[in-house]
Design a protein around this motif. Structure first.
Motif: not given
Ligand code: ZN
Length: 139
Positions: A33, A36, A47, A50
């Motif tokens: 990701c 994050c 993701c 997040c």
């Molecule tokens: Zn993420």
């Protein structure tokens, strides 16, 4: 090297296309990701931590270990009959917190141990696509 298993069926899901593009370059990479920084596998459009859809493809580390496995003794298709018994391995990459379903090659089933170190190798399918497989490192 003899082929470990027959060539798998083609046409991976769309989210996995970049994974296989990297495999064709004999590079094992996982989605990371871009928001994050967490890794994920199998590839997914968003993701789960997040919700971001921004991804990078990060190279897998050298270190892998056997998280779990099973030994298949009954062929589910006639194509697999000559391959039994064979293993299905859950390969862990602890530093990335991802796991990959693969096979351990050149190791008899009774020598396979959970937690054993694994080393990446590649074996080409009939269509030329390299598959990421693993050698078990005996300690
Ligand atoms: Zn993420």
């Amino acid at each position: 090297m003899t082929r470990y298993l027959p060539t798998p069926s083609p046409n991976p899901p769309m989210d996995a296309v970049p994974f296989w593009d990297w495999c064709r370059k004999r590079e094992l990479r996982f989605q990371q990701c871009a928001a994050c920084g967490r890794h994920r596998h199998p590839p997914a459009p968003v993701c789960r931590f997040c919700g971001s859809d921004q991804v990078k493809w990060d190279a897998a580390p050298e270190e892998a270990e056997l998280f779990s496995y099973t030994i298949v003794h009954n062929a589910v298709t006639k194509e697999l009959k000559s391959y039994v018994p064979y293993n299905i391995a859950v390969v862990g990459f602890p530093s990335l917190r991802v796991r990959l379903i693969s096979n351990i090659i050149d190791l008899s089933p009774e020598k396979i141990r959970i937690g054993m170190p694994l080393r990446l190798t590649w074996q080409e399918c009939d269509d030329g696509t390299p598959l990421p497989l693993f050698f078990g490192e005996m300690s």
